[in-house]
Design an enzyme around this catalytic site. Structure first.
Site, PDB file in Angstrom:
ATOM      1  N   HIS A  61     -10.840  -2.122  -4.004  1.00  0.00           N
ATOM      2  CA  HIS A  61      -9.530  -1.083  -4.679  1.00  0.00           C
ATOM      3  C   HIS A  61      -8.234  -2.768  -5.038  1.00  0.00           C
ATOM      4  O   HIS A  61      -8.758  -3.350  -4.692  1.00  0.00           O
ATOM      5  CB  HIS A  61      -8.583  -0.642  -3.618  1.00  0.00           C
ATOM      6  CG  HIS A  61      -8.312  -1.185  -1.832  1.00  0.00           C
ATOM      7  ND1 HIS A  61      -9.256  -1.857  -1.507  1.00  0.00           N
ATOM      8  CD2 HIS A  61      -6.672  -1.467  -1.732  1.00  0.00           C
ATOM      9  CE1 HIS A  61      -8.060  -2.188  -0.244  1.00  0.00           C
ATOM     10  NE2 HIS A  61      -7.088  -2.137  -0.386  1.00  0.00           N
ATOM     11  N   HIS A  63      -5.047  -2.772  -4.622  1.00  0.00           N
ATOM     12  CA  HIS A  63      -3.670  -3.679  -3.540  1.00  0.00           C
ATOM     13  C   HIS A  63      -4.366  -5.240  -4.170  1.00  0.00           C
ATOM     14  O   HIS A  63      -5.285  -5.938  -4.612  1.00  0.00           O
ATOM     15  CB  HIS A  63      -4.100  -3.671  -2.596  1.00  0.00           C
ATOM     16  CG  HIS A  63      -3.557  -1.769  -2.126  1.00  0.00           C
ATOM     17  ND1 HIS A  63      -3.751  -1.424  -0.914  1.00  0.00           N
ATOM     18  CD2 HIS A  63      -2.749  -1.105  -2.841  1.00  0.00           C
ATOM     19  CE1 HIS A  63      -2.861  -0.382  -0.921  1.00  0.00           C
ATOM     20  NE2 HIS A  63      -2.181  -0.440  -2.098  1.00  0.00           N
ATOM     21  N   ASP A  65      -3.894  -8.104  -2.684  1.00  0.00           N
ATOM     22  CA  ASP A  65      -3.966  -9.458  -1.114  1.00  0.00           C
ATOM     23  C   ASP A  65      -6.071  -8.424  -1.223  1.00  0.00           C
ATOM     24  O   ASP A  65      -7.064  -9.590  -1.511  1.00  0.00           O
ATOM     25  CB  ASP A  65      -4.110  -8.777   0.516  1.00  0.00           C
ATOM     26  CG  ASP A  65      -4.413  -7.449   0.568  1.00  0.00           C
ATOM     27  OD1 ASP A  65      -4.528  -6.663  -0.060  1.00  0.00           O
ATOM     28  OD2 ASP A  65      -5.233  -7.156   1.498  1.00  0.00           O
ATOM     29  N   HIS A  66      -6.938  -7.706  -2.376  1.00  0.00           N
ATOM     30  CA  HIS A  66      -7.961  -7.717  -2.718  1.00  0.00           C
ATOM     31  C   HIS A  66      -8.616  -8.077  -4.125  1.00  0.00           C
ATOM     32  O   HIS A  66      -9.742  -7.858  -4.423  1.00  0.00           O
ATOM     33  CB  HIS A  66      -8.806  -6.475  -2.330  1.00  0.00           C
ATOM     34  CG  HIS A  66      -8.291  -5.875  -0.992  1.00  0.00           C
ATOM     35  ND1 HIS A  66      -9.993  -5.944  -0.204  1.00  0.00           N
ATOM     36  CD2 HIS A  66      -6.866  -5.638  -0.160  1.00  0.00           C
ATOM     37  CE1 HIS A  66      -9.120  -5.393   1.134  1.00  0.00           C
ATOM     38  NE2 HIS A  66      -7.320  -5.170   1.142  1.00  0.00           N
ATOM     39  N   HIS A 138      -8.171   5.453   2.387  1.00  0.00           N
ATOM     40  CA  HIS A 138      -6.896   4.628   2.592  1.00  0.00           C
ATOM     41  C   HIS A 138      -5.975   4.964   1.479  1.00  0.00           C
ATOM     42  O   HIS A 138      -6.044   6.329   0.850  1.00  0.00           O
ATOM     43  CB  HIS A 138      -7.672   2.976   1.738  1.00  0.00           C
ATOM     44  CG  HIS A 138      -5.999   2.094   2.139  1.00  0.00           C
ATOM     45  ND1 HIS A 138      -5.481   2.120   3.178  1.00  0.00           N
ATOM     46  CD2 HIS A 138      -5.823   1.073   1.047  1.00  0.00           C
ATOM     47  CE1 HIS A 138      -5.156   0.881   3.093  1.00  0.00           C
ATOM     48  NE2 HIS A 138      -5.225   0.585   1.706  1.00  0.00           N
ATOM     49  N   ASP A 206     -10.370  -2.093   4.801  1.00  0.00           N
ATOM     50  CA  ASP A 206      -8.954  -0.788   4.311  1.00  0.00           C
ATOM     51  C   ASP A 206      -9.214   1.011   4.378  1.00  0.00           C
ATOM     52  O   ASP A 206      -9.169   1.328   3.158  1.00  0.00           O
ATOM     53  CB  ASP A 206      -8.308  -1.191   3.046  1.00  0.00           C
ATOM     54  CG  ASP A 206      -7.518  -2.462   3.041  1.00  0.00           C
ATOM     55  OD1 ASP A 206      -8.404  -3.650   3.152  1.00  0.00           O
ATOM     56  OD2 ASP A 206      -6.361  -2.595   2.402  1.00  0.00           O
ATOM     57  N   HIS A 265     -10.492  -9.404   7.746  1.00  0.00           N
ATOM     58  CA  HIS A 265      -8.871  -8.372   7.144  1.00  0.00           C
ATOM     59  C   HIS A 265      -8.376  -8.048   8.621  1.00  0.00           C
ATOM     60  O   HIS A 265      -7.600  -6.735   8.595  1.00  0.00           O
ATOM     61  CB  HIS A 265      -9.575  -6.865   6.733  1.00  0.00           C
ATOM     62  CG  HIS A 265      -7.962  -6.148   5.677  1.00  0.00           C
ATOM     63  ND1 HIS A 265      -7.520  -5.348   6.223  1.00  0.00           N
ATOM     64  CD2 HIS A 265      -8.163  -7.071   4.096  1.00  0.00           C
ATOM     65  CE1 HIS A 265      -6.925  -5.768   4.564  1.00  0.00           C
ATOM     66  NE2 HIS A 265      -6.932  -6.180   3.667  1.00  0.00           N
TER      67      HIS A 265
END
Length: 304
Positions: A61, A63, A65-66, A138, A206, A265
């Site tokens: 996805h 976000h 941090d990914h 999520h 997530d 994570h």
């Protein structure tokens, strides 16, 4: 053999000894990277992994941090004189998101082929990897990924001889190729037995626990799953932000009948995650705490 390396295990922000989310798979000279959080390149360098052979990038996805490590990784791949196309798989909008990030990495010597997913399940066969993308729960559109390495049946020499198949065709037939010789077509099923068990890995971050994850992870050799929170009193927070706890992940691993589970994570607030593992193992015994650099070689298992 599938080489697996958990490059980053942090959620939300990088920490000392914990880079943001990324997983590297390597098979038959080809690399598949799932997510590319900040610090992914450094984590790869620490493990002696080159970026150049990466052929596939699967994004869960959008976000930060990914995906925040992606522009720098693309530049490194370009500077390594890579010319082969790169395939990027991700939720609907992935081409727009990646091209926006490429404002700081505009010139690359290789093409990027985008595959956008919007349906609940999607399947792809690329470079020997059989990829199943499955939608999870999520607060934005998000997917988990199962990756399988299929294994053909055993080559039957007696069947090949009985059918008079020229010996020069045995090797390509064994590799799954259909061959023609002197006007006759030969197919792999003529000489191969039933398909044998391959290798399967499932990766999910997530999400709240949903049946789609259990179904996708069914009978996996390795299930890598987010464990954002270990403290049982944070269940309400996990539900609010659409994450899961160690114990919810372990329950899914048990239901899916996986061989082994790694947790990843983790929340930045989580310290001494190992203290919570005895309770996790009461739910699913083969549960382990993930850490940056944790690696394994998944092998084909010989059947009785």
């Amino acid at each position: 053999m599938l080489d697996v390396c958990l490059l980053g295990t942090a959620g939300m922000m990088p920490l000392p000894y914990r880079w943001l989310t990324a997983l590297m798979l390597r098979y038959n000279g080809s690399g598949l990277l799932i997510d590319c959080g900040e610090g992914t390149q450094v984590a790869m360098k620490e493990q002696g992994i080159s970026a150049k052979p990466i052929d596939i990038l699967c994004i869960t996805h959008f976000h930060a941090d990914h995906i925040s490590g992606l522009p720098g990784l693309l530049l490194t791949m370009g500077n390594a004189d890579r010319v082969e196309p790169l395939t990027i798989i991700g939720p609907k909008g992935v081409e727009k998101v990646v091209n926006s990030l490429r404002i700081i990495a505009p010139e690359l010597p290789f093409e990027i082929n985008f595959i956008e997913i919007s349906e609940p399940d999607a399947y792809f066969s690329i470079k020997g990897y059989e990829i199943h993308a499955f939608r999870v729960k999520h607060n934005v559109l998000c997917y988990g990924y199962s990756v399988e390495i299929k294994r053909a049946g055993r080559f039957d020499v007696n069947r090949a001889k009985e059918q008079g198949i020229p010996m020069k065709l045995w090797n390509p037939l064994q590799k799954g190729q259909t061959m023609e010789w002197e006007g006759v077509t030969y197919t792999p099923d003529m000489v191969l037995g039933p398909a044998r068990k391959g290798i399967k890995l499932t990766y999910c971050t997530d999400s709240r626990p949903v049946q789609a994850i259990v179904d996708a992870a069914k009978d996996s050799d390795l299930f890598i799953c987010e464990g954002m929170y270990a403290e049982k009193e944070k269940l309400a927070k996990a539900k609010q932000y659409k994450h899961m706890t160690f114990y919810e992940a372990a329950k899914m691993a048990k239901e899916a009948n996986v061989q082994e589970m790694w947790l990843t994570h983790f929340s930045p607030s989580l310290v001494r995650g190992e203290d919570y593992m005895p309770k996790v193992k009461e739910i699913f015994e083969n549960s382990y705490l993930g850490k940056d650099g944790k690696s394994v070689e998944l092998m084909f298992r010989e059947e009785d």
